[in-house]
Design a protein around this motif. Structure first.
Motif, PDB file in Angstrom:
ATOM      1  N   THR A 200    -101.168 -18.654 -78.225  1.00 19.47           N
ATOM      2  CA  THR A 200    -100.730 -17.529 -79.517  1.00 19.47           C
ATOM      3  C   THR A 200     -99.729 -16.119 -78.042  1.00 19.47           C
ATOM      4  OG1 THR A 200    -102.670 -17.479 -80.715  1.00 19.47           O
ATOM      5  CG2 THR A 200    -101.440 -15.354 -80.654  1.00 19.47           C
ATOM      6  N   CYS A 201     -98.512 -16.492 -78.570  1.00 13.03           N
ATOM      7  CA  CYS A 201     -97.513 -15.772 -78.000  1.00 13.03           C
ATOM      8  C   CYS A 201     -96.618 -14.081 -79.174  1.00 13.03           C
ATOM      9  CB  CYS A 201     -96.674 -16.396 -77.363  1.00 13.03           C
ATOM     10  SG  CYS A 201     -94.696 -15.572 -76.458  1.00 13.03           S
ATOM     11  N   TYR A 202     -97.353 -13.440 -78.462  1.00 13.96           N
ATOM     12  CA  TYR A 202     -95.931 -12.004 -79.538  1.00 13.96           C
ATOM     13  C   TYR A 202     -95.252 -11.429 -78.693  1.00 13.96           C
ATOM     14  CZ  TYR A 202    -100.685 -12.246 -82.825  1.00 13.96           C
ATOM     15  OH  TYR A 202    -101.188 -12.748 -83.368  1.00 13.96           O
ATOM     16  N   THR A 203     -94.353 -12.252 -78.749  1.00 10.67           N
ATOM     17  CA  THR A 203     -92.755 -11.340 -78.489  1.00 10.67           C
ATOM     18  C   THR A 203     -93.006  -9.706 -78.685  1.00 10.67           C
ATOM     19  OG1 THR A 203     -91.102 -12.146 -79.871  1.00 10.67           O
ATOM     20  CG2 THR A 203     -91.780 -13.582 -78.438  1.00 10.67           C
ATOM     21  N   MET A 204     -91.583  -9.666 -77.381  1.00 10.06           N
ATOM     22  CA  MET A 204     -91.136  -7.814 -78.762  1.00 10.06           C
ATOM     23  C   MET A 204     -90.355  -8.135 -80.549  1.00 10.06           C
ATOM     24  SD  MET A 204     -92.833  -5.775 -76.278  1.00 10.06           S
ATOM     25  CE  MET A 204     -91.389  -4.485 -77.730  1.00 10.06           C
ATOM     26  N   GLY A 213    -100.096  -2.154 -83.391  1.00 11.84           N
ATOM     27  CA  GLY A 213    -101.756  -2.502 -84.658  1.00 11.84           C
ATOM     28  C   GLY A 213    -102.031  -3.271 -84.801  1.00 11.84           C
ATOM     29  N   ARG A 214    -100.674  -4.120 -85.948  1.00 13.74           N
ATOM     30  CA  ARG A 214    -100.988  -5.605 -86.307  1.00 13.74           C
ATOM     31  C   ARG A 214    -101.357  -6.583 -84.908  1.00 13.74           C
ATOM     32  NH1 ARG A 214     -98.293  -8.678 -91.147  1.00 13.74           N
ATOM     33  NH2 ARG A 214     -98.453 -10.378 -90.865  1.00 13.74           N
ATOM     34  N   VAL A 215    -101.028  -6.465 -84.525  1.00 13.95           N
ATOM     35  CA  VAL A 215    -100.738  -7.625 -83.328  1.00 13.95           C
ATOM     36  C   VAL A 215    -101.641  -7.815 -82.691  1.00 13.95           C
ATOM     37  CG1 VAL A 215     -99.870  -8.386 -81.284  1.00 13.95           C
ATOM     38  CG2 VAL A 215     -98.025  -7.724 -83.069  1.00 13.95           C
ATOM     39  N   MET A 216    -102.291  -6.019 -82.051  1.00  9.87           N
ATOM     40  CA  MET A 216    -103.818  -6.683 -81.393  1.00  9.87           C
ATOM     41  C   MET A 216    -105.045  -6.883 -82.762  1.00  9.87           C
ATOM     42  SD  MET A 216    -102.822  -5.352 -78.284  1.00  9.87           S
ATOM     43  CE  MET A 216    -104.800  -5.587 -78.001  1.00  9.87           C
ATOM     44  N   GLU A 217    -104.896  -6.573 -83.228  1.00  7.91           N
ATOM     45  CA  GLU A 217    -106.305  -7.194 -84.215  1.00  7.91           C
ATOM     46  C   GLU A 217    -105.694  -8.309 -84.057  1.00  7.91           C
ATOM     47  OE1 GLU A 217    -105.257  -5.183 -88.457  1.00  7.91           O
ATOM     48  OE2 GLU A 217    -106.025  -3.202 -87.775  1.00  7.91           O
TER      49      GLU A 217
END
Length: 308
Positions: A200-204, A213-217
């Motif tokens: 799982t990789c959340y880029t900028m 907020g949603r990314v952290m959830e």
């Protein structure tokens, strides 16, 4: 709810895993910026273990111009192994004593030792990795030979046996238990590996579209599913250089001051983090100790500081 038990700070004044000197001064800068006093104000018990022993003065070799992706050259391999083996022992002792290990780096190669030590205690460790980079290179893909760009790969069991073998040869963590956040600079081999392993990789780009907020959830749900502990590895280069100028591998377009604080405030509220490290503060590149003070503030957000 405040963390139960004592926060044990472990300082690692080491920078031979990076391409620029100066991160070895990071732990001292963070302490001078008032970490102990701030934690006292939060009523967080703190035990300062002091500095991990590091090699004495070693001339910093310039990168080998002949180093290529096909090269097996790893810069300062013996020194990186030595420091991480010592760090792993200290982290393992802290976790076994039911304390909260808080590792202060140093360059990001020290995550090898932190995670190896935690693996003694946690069989299925979740990892949230805040970084502009993924640190998933190996000696076969590295463009630089700098081991701080390989630390997450080593923790997955990939890389030189001197590093993957610290405290046992098995992988210390699993791809499905990792979440990368703030990524915006990836080498081709890293992109391929992330996709092939389903990391799982959340880029900028993802953060811009979804919001932090949603990314952290989503990230917290991922790392707390099927795990028995959660480690936060926070490289300050995940932040925009305007917020954190004092770091050696800055990349434009990173997290804002409030995005970073909100992310760590949400981790505190969730109560899932069992250890943390903050790395790559480089006072030699900082402006009026801005990055060191920001690191202290972020640590406090992780440990319970709130606006109201």
């Amino acid at each position: 709810m405040p963390y139960v038990g004592t926060v044990e700070t472990i300082r690692v004044p080491f920078d031979l895993g990076a391409g620029r000197r100066g991160a070895s001064l990071g732990p001292g800068a963070i302490m001078r910026a008032g970490l102990e006093c701030r934690l006292q104000q939060l009523n967080v018990p703190m035990l300062d273990r002091g500095d991990i022993p590091v090699p004495g003065h070693i001339p910093f070799a310039t990168p080998d111009a002949s180093l290529s992706a096909a090269s097996s050259t790893l810069r300062y391999l013996a020194e990186v192994e030595q420091v991480n083996a010592a760090l792993a022992e200290s982290v393992a002792q802290a976790a076994a004593g039911k304390r909260f290990p808080l590792v202060l780096g140093g360059d990001h190669s020290i995550a090898i030792g932190t995670i190896a030590g935690l693996a003694d205690h946690y069989r299925n460790l979740g990892v949230i990795w805040f970084d502009a980079h993924s640190d998933l290179n190996t000696e076969h893909s590295t463009p630089s030979g700098n081991i701080h760009g390989m630390s997450l790969a080593v923790s997955l069991g990939l890389g030189h046996p001197a590093l993957t073998g610290i405290r046992g040869d098995s992988p210390k963590i699993k791809p499905e238990h990792i979440v990368l956040i703030g990524v915006r600079s990836l080498d081709p081999a890293e992109k391929t590996f992330i996709r092939s392993q389903g990391i799982t990789c959340y880029t900028m780009h993802d953060i811009d579209r979804k919001g932090i907020g949603r990314v952290m959830e989503e990230a917290m749900e991922r790392v707390s599913t099927g795990t028995d502990g959660v480690h936060l590895s926070f490289d300050v280069d995940c932040l925009d250089p305007l917020e954190a100028p004092g770091t050696g591998t800055a990349v434009n377009g990173g997290l804002s001051f409030r995005e970073a604080h909100l992310a760590l405030e949400l981790l505190y509220e969730a109560g899932i983090v069992t250890s943390a490290e903050f790395v790559e503060v480089n006072p030699a590149l900082d402006v009026n100790e801005k990055t060191a003070h920001l690191a202290v503030g972020l640590i406090c957000s992780l440990l319970g500081q709130q606006i109201l």
